[in-house]
Design an enzyme around this catalytic site. Sequence first.
Site, PDB file in Angstrom:
ATOM      1  N   CYS A  38       0.882  -1.415  -0.020  1.00 43.70           N
ATOM      2  CA  CYS A  38       0.105  -0.065   0.228  1.00 43.70           C
ATOM      3  C   CYS A  38       0.794   1.329  -0.052  1.00 43.70           C
ATOM      4  CB  CYS A  38      -0.900   0.151   1.291  1.00 43.70           C
ATOM      5  SG  CYS A  38      -2.019   1.575   1.416  1.00 43.70           S
ATOM      6  N   LYS A  94     -10.183  -9.202   5.023  1.00 39.79           N
ATOM      7  CA  LYS A  94      -9.739  -8.354   6.150  1.00 39.79           C
ATOM      8  C   LYS A  94     -10.149  -9.206   7.505  1.00 39.79           C
ATOM      9  CE  LYS A  94     -10.643  -4.621   2.943  1.00 39.79           C
ATOM     10  NZ  LYS A  94     -11.718  -3.677   2.646  1.00 39.79           N
ATOM     11  N   SER A  97      -4.712   8.490   5.277  1.00 36.07           N
ATOM     12  CA  SER A  97      -2.952   8.734   5.404  1.00 36.07           C
ATOM     13  C   SER A  97      -2.791  10.167   5.600  1.00 36.07           C
ATOM     14  CB  SER A  97      -2.392   8.302   4.266  1.00 36.07           C
ATOM     15  OG  SER A  97      -3.013   8.684   3.073  1.00 36.07           O
TER      16      SER A  97
HETATM   17  N1  LIG Z   1      -7.615   7.639   0.963  1.00 37.80           N
HETATM   18  C1  LIG Z   1      -6.911   6.751   1.594  1.00 37.80           C
HETATM   19  C2  LIG Z   1      -6.751   5.477   0.619  1.00 37.80           C
HETATM   20  C3  LIG Z   1      -6.189   4.326   1.259  1.00 37.80           C
HETATM   21  C4  LIG Z   1      -6.284   3.062   0.395  1.00 37.80           C
HETATM   22  O1  LIG Z   1      -6.848   3.354  -0.648  1.00 37.80           O
HETATM   23  N2  LIG Z   1      -5.923   1.871   0.983  1.00 37.80           N
HETATM   24  C5  LIG Z   1      -5.988   0.822   0.005  1.00 37.80           C
HETATM   25  C6  LIG Z   1      -5.018  -0.002  -0.004  1.00 37.80           C
HETATM   26  S1  LIG Z   1      -3.276   0.877  -0.802  1.00 37.80           S
HETATM   27  C7  LIG Z   1      -6.856  -0.067   0.694  1.00 37.80           C
HETATM   28  O2  LIG Z   1      -6.990  -0.513   1.919  1.00 37.80           O
HETATM   29  N3  LIG Z   1      -7.889  -0.816   0.027  1.00 37.80           N
HETATM   30  C8  LIG Z   1      -8.810  -1.608   0.443  1.00 37.80           C
HETATM   31  C9  LIG Z   1     -10.325  -1.561   0.192  1.00 37.80           C
HETATM   32  O3  LIG Z   1     -10.483  -0.297  -0.389  1.00 37.80           O
HETATM   33  O4  LIG Z   1     -11.069  -2.438   0.317  1.00 37.80           O
HETATM   34  C10 LIG Z   1      -5.751   7.126   2.572  1.00 37.80           C
HETATM   35  O5  LIG Z   1      -5.072   8.000   2.107  1.00 37.80           O
HETATM   36  O6  LIG Z   1      -5.492   6.395   3.339  1.00 37.80           O
END
Ligand SMILES: N[C@@H](CCC(=O)N[C@@H](CS)C(=O)NCC(=O)O)C(=O)O
Length: 219
Positions: free
Chosen positions: A12, A39, A65
């Site tokens: 990630c 998850k 984040s």
């Molecule tokens: N806007 C979020 C994006 C985080 C994100 O997209 N994480 C992804 C992995 S890189 C995730 O957890 N995806 C799993 C899902 O959407 O089910 C941030 O900045 O933290």
Amino acid sequence: MTPLTLISHHLCPYVQRAVIALSEKAVPFERVDIDLANKPDWFKAISPLGKTPVLKVRDHAIFESAVILEYLEDTGPNPLHPADPLARADHRAWMEFGSAVLNDIAGFYSAPDGAAFEAKVVALEARFAWIEQRLGDGPFFAGNRFSLVDTVFGPVFRYFDVFDRIDDFGILTDKPKTKAWRTALAARPSVVAAVSSDYDVRLEAFVRGRHSHLTRLMR
Ligand SMILES: N[C@@H](CCC(=O)N[C@@H](CS)C(=O)NCC(=O)O)C(=O)O
């Protein structure tokens, strides 16, 4: 000091931002990698959006984040944001731009056919043209000082280390400042250490699993 736990995922790029910032600030933390394809219930119970990263601080779970980075700025040493409000706003805007680049990268490796793929190549080329225009003398986004914008783009450029082994898609061509920034970020210890040594192998396996246009180019 409050013990911090970062709920993470191996690949990630949003997790990597937080890991890089924690490392730059020399703030100790525990990293817990989870399988996003399966998850765990405990994760679903603390993560309203079901996404990594989540930063656990005592019984609080901070998600998103950008918010985690702001919290680390508010509580940790070694500021990575500039002090001037206008410069901070500019940095926040380019961090947001970095998230748009990440969305295009996801579209690039997931594109189902050649037409969708080419559209993402064009979109990414245009994004990096903006970056080339914005960059100064380097080596980092804001000169000698490593900033939160660098925490965002270290993980962005890391994708290209794997993409470049598939082909030269021309996205970063004729962009000398971008190239120099990429090189400087790739050499930064905090950026290097934000992923495990098998990152490239994992990313390649992930892209193969997309069954996308890019997957077919890998064969
Ligand atoms: N806007 C979020 C994006 C985080 C994100 O997209 N994480 C992804 C992995 S890189 C995730 O957890 N995806 C799993 C899902 O959407 O089910 C941030 O900045 O933290």
